[in-house]
Write a protein that holds these residues in place. Structure first.
Motif, short mmCIF file in Angstrom:
data_model
loop_
_atom_site.label_atom_id
_atom_site.label_comp_id
_atom_site.label_asym_id
_atom_site.label_seq_id
_atom_site.Cartn_x
_atom_site.Cartn_y
_atom_site.Cartn_z
N ASN A 1 23.61 1.24 5.40
CA ASN A 1 23.77 1.68 6.79
C ASN A 1 25.20 1.36 7.23
O ASN A 1 25.42 0.69 8.23
N GLU A 2 26.14 1.81 6.44
CA GLU A 2 27.54 1.55 6.68
C GLU A 2 28.32 2.84 6.57
O GLU A 2 27.77 3.88 6.22
N ASP A 3 29.62 2.76 6.83
CA ASP A 3 30.42 3.97 6.69
C ASP A 3 30.61 4.32 5.22
O ASP A 3 30.39 3.50 4.33
N LEU A 4 31.00 5.54 4.97
CA LEU A 4 31.11 6.05 3.60
C LEU A 4 32.11 5.24 2.78
O LEU A 4 31.84 4.92 1.62
N ARG A 5 33.25 4.89 3.36
CA ARG A 5 34.27 4.16 2.60
C ARG A 5 33.74 2.81 2.11
O ARG A 5 34.02 2.38 1.00
N ARG A 6 32.95 2.15 2.94
CA ARG A 6 32.36 0.86 2.54
C ARG A 6 31.37 1.09 1.39
O ARG A 6 31.32 0.32 0.44
N SER A 7 30.57 2.14 1.48
CA SER A 7 29.61 2.46 0.42
C SER A 7 30.33 2.78 -0.89
O SER A 7 29.89 2.36 -1.96
N ILE B 1 42.68 3.76 -12.08
CA ILE B 1 41.32 4.27 -12.22
C ILE B 1 40.50 4.02 -10.95
O ILE B 1 39.80 4.91 -10.45
N ILE B 2 40.60 2.82 -10.39
CA ILE B 2 39.86 2.50 -9.17
C ILE B 2 40.32 3.38 -8.01
O ILE B 2 39.50 3.90 -7.25
N SER B 3 41.62 3.57 -7.90
CA SER B 3 42.15 4.44 -6.83
C SER B 3 41.65 5.88 -7.00
O SER B 3 41.27 6.53 -6.02
N GLU B 4 41.66 6.36 -8.23
CA GLU B 4 41.20 7.73 -8.49
C GLU B 4 39.70 7.87 -8.22
O GLU B 4 39.27 8.89 -7.67
N LEU B 5 38.93 6.87 -8.61
CA LEU B 5 37.49 6.92 -8.32
C LEU B 5 37.23 6.93 -6.82
O LEU B 5 36.41 7.71 -6.33
N PHE B 6 37.94 6.08 -6.09
CA PHE B 6 37.75 6.03 -4.64
C PHE B 6 38.08 7.38 -4.02
O PHE B 6 37.32 7.90 -3.20
N HIS B 7 39.19 7.96 -4.42
CA HIS B 7 39.58 9.27 -3.88
C HIS B 7 38.53 10.33 -4.23
O HIS B 7 38.13 11.13 -3.38
N LEU B 8 38.10 10.35 -5.48
CA LEU B 8 37.09 11.32 -5.92
C LEU B 8 35.81 11.21 -5.10
O LEU B 8 35.30 12.22 -4.60
N PHE B 9 35.28 10.00 -4.95
CA PHE B 9 34.04 9.81 -4.19
C PHE B 9 34.22 10.11 -2.71
O PHE B 9 33.29 10.53 -2.04
N ASN B 10 35.42 9.88 -2.19
CA ASN B 10 35.68 10.17 -0.79
C ASN B 10 35.71 11.68 -0.55
O ASN B 10 35.21 12.17 0.47
N VAL B 11 36.27 12.42 -1.50
CA VAL B 11 36.33 13.88 -1.40
C VAL B 11 34.98 14.50 -1.72
O VAL B 11 34.58 15.50 -1.11
N GLU B 12 34.27 13.92 -2.68
CA GLU B 12 32.99 14.47 -3.15
C GLU B 12 31.92 13.38 -3.15
O GLU B 12 31.52 12.89 -4.21
N PRO B 13 31.45 12.98 -1.97
CA PRO B 13 30.48 11.87 -1.89
C PRO B 13 29.14 12.16 -2.56
O PRO B 13 28.38 11.23 -2.83
N THR B 14 28.87 13.41 -2.86
CA THR B 14 27.60 13.73 -3.53
C THR B 14 27.56 13.19 -4.96
O THR B 14 26.50 13.16 -5.58
N LEU B 15 28.70 12.75 -5.48
CA LEU B 15 28.74 12.16 -6.82
C LEU B 15 28.20 10.74 -6.85
O LEU B 15 27.88 10.23 -7.90
N ILE B 16 28.11 10.11 -5.68
CA ILE B 16 27.50 8.79 -5.59
C ILE B 16 25.99 8.99 -5.57
O ILE B 16 25.49 9.86 -4.86
N PRO B 17 25.25 8.21 -6.35
CA PRO B 17 23.80 8.37 -6.34
C PRO B 17 23.23 8.31 -4.92
O PRO B 17 23.56 7.43 -4.14
N ARG B 18 22.41 9.28 -4.60
CA ARG B 18 21.84 9.40 -3.24
C ARG B 18 21.09 8.14 -2.83
O ARG B 18 21.18 7.71 -1.68
N SER B 19 20.36 7.57 -3.75
CA SER B 19 19.59 6.37 -3.43
C SER B 19 20.50 5.22 -3.00
O SER B 19 20.13 4.40 -2.18
#
Length: 66
Positions: free
Chosen positions: A45-51, A21-39
């Motif tokens: 102030n870090e790279d996307l993978r860290r966020s 599940i964690i691996s799938e979530l990471f992949h999903l958010f990496n492909v579609e970062p708009t799913l992470i709350p904008r706020s």
């Protein structure tokens, strides 16, 4: 402890499921970062993978498994 807790069949099963599940979530958010709350992304102030990792780390099991 190892035999009755860490290596218990149910614990091992849940740990495997959690890793998937964690691996799938990471992949999903990496492909579609708009799913992470904008706020959340804007305040970092870090790279996307860290966020993504920080966002997943802050999830409860119930939220992540839903």
């Amino acid at each position: 402890m190892r035999k009755h807790l860490y290596k218990h069949k149910q614990v091992v099963k849940i740990a495997r499921k959690s890793k998937v599940i964690i691996s799938e979530l990471f992949h999903l958010f990496n492909v579609e970062p708009t799913l992470i709350p904008r706020s959340f992304v804007d305040r970092r102030n870090e790279d996307l993978r860290r966020s993504i990792a920080d966002y997943i780390a802050g999830m409860t099991d119930r939220f992540a498994f839903a």
